[in-house]
Design an enzyme around this catalytic site. Structure first.
Site, PDB file in Angstrom:
ATOM      1  N   ASP A 183       1.713   6.335   5.338  1.00 16.36           N
ATOM      2  CA  ASP A 183       0.686   5.337   4.537  1.00 16.36           C
ATOM      3  C   ASP A 183       1.187   4.553   3.540  1.00 16.36           C
ATOM      4  O   ASP A 183       0.270   4.006   2.830  1.00 16.36           O
ATOM      5  CB  ASP A 183      -0.687   6.174   4.781  1.00 16.36           C
ATOM      6  CG  ASP A 183      -2.005   5.454   4.802  1.00 16.36           C
ATOM      7  OD1 ASP A 183      -1.837   4.158   5.504  1.00 16.36           O
ATOM      8  OD2 ASP A 183      -2.982   5.690   4.418  1.00 16.36           O
ATOM      9  N   ASP A 205      -2.684  10.377   3.475  1.00 16.72           N
ATOM     10  CA  ASP A 205      -3.889  10.126   3.725  1.00 16.72           C
ATOM     11  C   ASP A 205      -4.718  11.101   4.636  1.00 16.72           C
ATOM     12  O   ASP A 205      -4.659  10.973   5.832  1.00 16.72           O
ATOM     13  CB  ASP A 205      -4.094   8.350   4.501  1.00 16.72           C
ATOM     14  CG  ASP A 205      -5.557   8.002   4.529  1.00 16.72           C
ATOM     15  OD1 ASP A 205      -6.327   8.720   4.067  1.00 16.72           O
ATOM     16  OD2 ASP A 205      -5.516   6.951   5.276  1.00 16.72           O
ATOM     17  N   GLU A 208      -9.455   3.571   1.998  1.00 13.76           N
ATOM     18  CA  GLU A 208      -8.979   3.952   0.880  1.00 13.76           C
ATOM     19  C   GLU A 208      -7.872   2.736   0.323  1.00 13.76           C
ATOM     20  O   GLU A 208      -7.752   2.253  -0.817  1.00 13.76           O
ATOM     21  CB  GLU A 208      -8.640   5.163   0.493  1.00 13.76           C
ATOM     22  CG  GLU A 208      -7.009   5.402   0.829  1.00 13.76           C
ATOM     23  CD  GLU A 208      -6.711   5.246   2.444  1.00 13.76           C
ATOM     24  OE1 GLU A 208      -7.583   5.363   3.203  1.00 13.76           O
ATOM     25  OE2 GLU A 208      -5.504   4.931   2.899  1.00 13.76           O
ATOM     26  N   LYS A 211     -10.262  12.816   8.022  1.00 12.31           N
ATOM     27  CA  LYS A 211      -9.792  12.572   9.474  1.00 12.31           C
ATOM     28  C   LYS A 211      -9.714  13.648  10.174  1.00 12.31           C
ATOM     29  O   LYS A 211      -9.477  14.877   9.477  1.00 12.31           O
ATOM     30  CB  LYS A 211      -8.433  11.980   9.160  1.00 12.31           C
ATOM     31  CG  LYS A 211      -8.333  10.528   8.632  1.00 12.31           C
ATOM     32  CD  LYS A 211      -6.765  10.072   8.616  1.00 12.31           C
ATOM     33  CE  LYS A 211      -6.393   8.700   7.869  1.00 12.31           C
ATOM     34  NZ  LYS A 211      -7.170   7.636   8.631  1.00 12.31           N
ATOM     35  N   ASP A 233     -12.338   6.990   3.738  1.00 16.10           N
ATOM     36  CA  ASP A 233     -11.019   6.723   4.317  1.00 16.10           C
ATOM     37  C   ASP A 233     -10.641   5.368   4.513  1.00 16.10           C
ATOM     38  O   ASP A 233      -9.605   4.847   4.965  1.00 16.10           O
ATOM     39  CB  ASP A 233     -11.153   7.167   5.892  1.00 16.10           C
ATOM     40  CG  ASP A 233      -9.871   7.399   6.683  1.00 16.10           C
ATOM     41  OD1 ASP A 233      -8.812   7.394   6.083  1.00 16.10           O
ATOM     42  OD2 ASP A 233      -9.882   7.801   7.757  1.00 16.10           O
ATOM     43  N   ARG A 293      -7.950  -0.660   1.058  1.00 21.12           N
ATOM     44  CA  ARG A 293      -8.214  -1.866   0.526  1.00 21.12           C
ATOM     45  C   ARG A 293      -8.807  -1.371  -0.999  1.00 21.12           C
ATOM     46  O   ARG A 293      -8.692  -2.442  -1.751  1.00 21.12           O
ATOM     47  CB  ARG A 293      -9.739  -2.350   1.407  1.00 21.12           C
ATOM     48  CG  ARG A 293     -10.643  -1.224   1.546  1.00 21.12           C
ATOM     49  CD  ARG A 293     -11.546  -1.528   2.692  1.00 21.12           C
ATOM     50  NE  ARG A 293     -11.102  -1.076   4.017  1.00 21.12           N
ATOM     51  CZ  ARG A 293     -11.605  -1.529   5.048  1.00 21.12           C
ATOM     52  NH1 ARG A 293     -12.899  -1.817   5.080  1.00 21.12           N
ATOM     53  NH2 ARG A 293     -11.153  -0.966   6.054  1.00 21.12           N
ATOM     54  N   LYS A 334       0.938  -1.187  -0.060  1.00 16.17           N
ATOM     55  CA  LYS A 334      -0.053   0.200  -0.098  1.00 16.17           C
ATOM     56  C   LYS A 334       0.950   1.337   0.047  1.00 16.17           C
ATOM     57  O   LYS A 334       1.832   1.526   1.064  1.00 16.17           O
ATOM     58  CB  LYS A 334      -0.862   0.087   1.063  1.00 16.17           C
ATOM     59  CG  LYS A 334      -1.779   1.310   1.572  1.00 16.17           C
ATOM     60  CD  LYS A 334      -2.563   1.178   2.623  1.00 16.17           C
ATOM     61  CE  LYS A 334      -3.238   2.656   2.716  1.00 16.17           C
ATOM     62  NZ  LYS A 334      -4.143   2.719   4.351  1.00 16.17           N
TER      63      LYS A 334
HETATM   64  N1  BES Z   1      -4.330   4.637   6.800  1.00 11.80           N
HETATM   65  C1  BES Z   1      -5.332   4.231   7.705  1.00 11.80           C
HETATM   66  C2  BES Z   1      -5.151   3.131   8.550  1.00 11.80           C
HETATM   67  C3  BES Z   1      -4.078   3.853   9.767  1.00 11.80           C
HETATM   68  C4  BES Z   1      -4.530   4.452  11.022  1.00 11.80           C
HETATM   69  C5  BES Z   1      -2.724   3.573   9.809  1.00 11.80           C
HETATM   70  C6  BES Z   1      -3.539   4.904  11.962  1.00 11.80           C
HETATM   71  C7  BES Z   1      -2.004   3.972  10.672  1.00 11.80           C
HETATM   72  C8  BES Z   1      -2.484   4.700  11.606  1.00 11.80           C
HETATM   73  C9  BES Z   1      -6.436   3.703   6.968  1.00 11.80           C
HETATM   74  O1  BES Z   1      -6.567   4.134   5.540  1.00 11.80           O
HETATM   75  C10 BES Z   1      -7.745   4.155   7.464  1.00 11.80           C
HETATM   76  O2  BES Z   1      -8.007   5.299   7.360  1.00 11.80           O
HETATM   77  N2  BES Z   1      -8.502   3.183   7.915  1.00 11.80           N
HETATM   78  C11 BES Z   1      -9.693   3.435   8.745  1.00 11.80           C
HETATM   79  C12 BES Z   1     -10.715   2.248   8.329  1.00 11.80           C
HETATM   80  C13 BES Z   1     -12.019   2.751   8.521  1.00 11.80           C
HETATM   81  C14 BES Z   1     -12.548   3.878   7.713  1.00 11.80           C
HETATM   82  C15 BES Z   1     -12.985   1.249   7.957  1.00 11.80           C
HETATM   83  C16 BES Z   1      -9.608   3.316  10.163  1.00 11.80           C
HETATM   84  O3  BES Z   1      -8.854   2.356  10.521  1.00 11.80           O
HETATM   85  O4  BES Z   1     -10.255   4.239  10.733  1.00 11.80           O
HETATM   86 ZN    ZN Z   2      -4.733   4.984   4.742  1.00  8.55          ZN
HETATM   87 MN    MN Z   3      -7.585   5.980   5.255  1.00  4.85          MN
END
Ligand code: BES
Ligand code: ZN
Ligand code: MN
Length: 497
Positions: A287, A269, A348, A276, A346, A350, A264
């Site tokens: 990210d 992000d 994204e 966020k 968010d 996947r 990834k």
């Molecule tokens: N890049 C983030 C996940 C992340 C969070 C990595 C904190 C490192 C530290 C990912 O893209 C994300 O935002 N995931 C969301 C998924 C949710 C919207 C289902 C998350 O974990 O909140």
């Molecule tokens: Zn992300």
């Molecule tokens: Mn995200």
């Protein structure tokens, strides 16, 4: 310059510092100090617990009597019985960080502790730590706050030639692996606007090509022609076009199996329209850890000339909120034809991994591993230092866990049961990109599984271990370069090396 292994008493080595490992809870001074002018001082320091020998501890002894070097740095190795790759690596980082704080002449690093504990194999981990401790996150400081130093490794006088040859091999390996970890860290630590997809793809292309890795970089037009609907959907909100990078290293015969490593590469992000909060965005330049680590590991495999075949698939994009950003309720068509309703922009990672995994699976690799900073939920489950491991194949899961263990990195298998798919049902498309509130790391993994066909696959959710919020004696703040060491160990093991 290759690292030298020298055989002579540490006290006679001409160096600016002599670094000596100390075991925890052992009252006798290390053998390098016995019979020297600092034996009684060392005995007292240990007896009075001024020196504990814990991993990360360093103690300077200035002007040591009877030593040619003007200083000895004692570094903790932890309890002898628990000496492993993690302890050796962290001990190496700790004294390297300490010594690299100022410009130095050559350093002599004693191997006596590792050799006496019969852990010659850990010389690589120690050298990896040394390399990592020499580089910090201060890429933009007017005055450098880290100064790389040269070092020799010092083995006891009578060490046999075969042992020295093995130590040379291990230290050369450690240097390559450590430098590769630093490459991943440097890419992660680079500010987001300095590494838009096209730029980071070029940086990786140059670094990998220089090591004999075949690299191809796709621009937006090619990505469109290849029907990467997930990558294009995420990139739509950004002024920067996406990039897709494939790497290939062939160290084994043409008919030999190959491993696909998918990463990834979200260079920033913001969350997209599902924005966020500001504090959660602060470290989102990290990210793209999965892609950086994949590139670094493949480059390491090439430098080590490992007898394996490996390909990398790196999907790079920003996740932004521009006027053309994908909207909630939009439907994307992925490379494998599956349609996905986007209900949270968010989620994204996947979406871009769906395309990259589908494309990797088409090439019929023997196995696919992906690395992604995918979910905060994985950090809720396992904390910040352990990666979630998900797999559709028990043997592959086990061998990756064995490699992680050998490398001193931590993974923990989490479930991928079929009912995690229930919450991904969409009324309008084949899938939606978010599920319910609970088990978010498994739901994300279940989403990815829809795109690997029937190839044995492991997904590492590295959201936690990718990043250190704060520094301490055994690590810096910022990108960690996690799992470069594990991937190299896995490739070696799969080659039977
Ligand atoms: N890049 C983030 C996940 C992340 C969070 C990595 C904190 C490192 C530290 C990912 O893209 C994300 O935002 N995931 C969301 C998924 C949710 C919207 C289902 C998350 O974990 O909140
Ligand atoms: Zn992300
Ligand atoms: Mn995200």
């Amino acid at each position: 310059m290759p690292i030298r292994i020298i055989r002579q008493p540490l006290s006679t080595v001409d160096a600016s510092w002599a670094a000596v490992g100390v075991f925890e809870k052992e009252p006798t001074p290390p053998s390098d100090l016995r019979g020297t002018g600092v034996e009684s001082l060392a005995t007292r320091l240990l007896a009075e617990k001024e020196v504990k020998g814990t991993v990360g501890e360093t103690t300077a002894i200035h002007d040591p009597a009877g030593f040619k070097a003007p200083g000895i740095l004692l570094f903790g190795l932890g309890p002898r019985a628990r000496l492993d790759a993690r302890a050796a690596f962290s001990a190496g980082v700790a004294f390297s960080k300490k010594l690299a704080g100022k410009p130095r002449g050559g350093v002599a690093v004693s191997l006596a502790g590792l050799l006496e504990a019969d852990r010659d194999d850990l010389v690589s981990a120690l050298v990896e730590g040394l390399a990592v401790g020499m580089r910090g996150p201060g890429l933009f400081k007017a005055e450098a706050d880290r100064h790389a130093f040269e070092f020799d490794l010092v083995a006891p006088e009578g060490t046999a030639d075969e042992v020295v040859a093995e130590l040379e091999r291990l230290s050369a390996r450690g240097e390559v692996v450590g430098v590769s970890v630093n490459m991943a860290r440097m890419l992660v630590n680079t500010p987001p606007s300095y590494k838009p997809p096209g730029v980071i793809a070029e940086v990786i292309r140059k670094a990998a090509a220089a090591r004999g890795v075949a690299v191809e970089v796709w621009d937006e037009a090619r990505i469109r022609a290849e029907r990467f609907g997930g990558l294009l959907g995420v990139a739509a909100g950004s002024a920067e076009p996406p990039a897709f990078v494939t790497l290939e290293y062939r160290g084994a015969g043409d008919d030999s199996p190959f491993l696909a490593i998918v990463g990834k590469g979200v260079t920033f992000d913001s969350g997209g329209l599902s924005l966020k909060p500001s504090a959660s965005m602060e470290d989102m330049k990290s990210d793209m850890t999965g892609a950086a680590v994949a590139a670094a590991a493949i480059t390491a495999a090439a430098r080590l000339k490992l007898p394996v075949n490996v390909r990398g698939y790196l999907a790079f994009t920003e996740n932004m909120t521009g006027g053309r950003a994908m909207k909630l309720g939009d439907v994307l068509t992925m490379r494998n034809g599956k349609t996905v309703e986007v209900l949270n922009t968010d989620a994204e990672g996947r979406l871009i991994l769906a395309d990259a995994l589908s494309y990797a699976a088409e090439a019929a690799p023997d196995r696919i591993v992906d690395l992604a900073t995918l979910t905060g939920a994985c950090m809720v489950a396992l904390g910040t230092r352990i990666a979630g491991l998900f797999a559709n194949d028990d043997d592959f899961a086990d061998s990756l866990a064995v490699a992680a263990d050998a490398a001193g990195e931590r993974v923990w298998r989490l479930p991928l049961d079929d009912d995690f798919k229930d919450s991904l049902k969409s009324g309008v498309a084949d899938l939606k990109n978010v599920g319910g509130r609970w088990g978010g790391a498994s739901i994300a993994a279940k989403f990815l599984e829809q795109f690997v066909a029937d190839v044995p696959w492991v997904h590492l959710d590295v959201a936690g271990p990718s990043w250190f919020d704060k520094e301490n004696s055994t690590h810096d703040a910022g990108g960690s370069g996690c799992f470069v060491r594990t991937l190299v160990a896995y490739l070696e093991q799969s080659a039977g090396a």
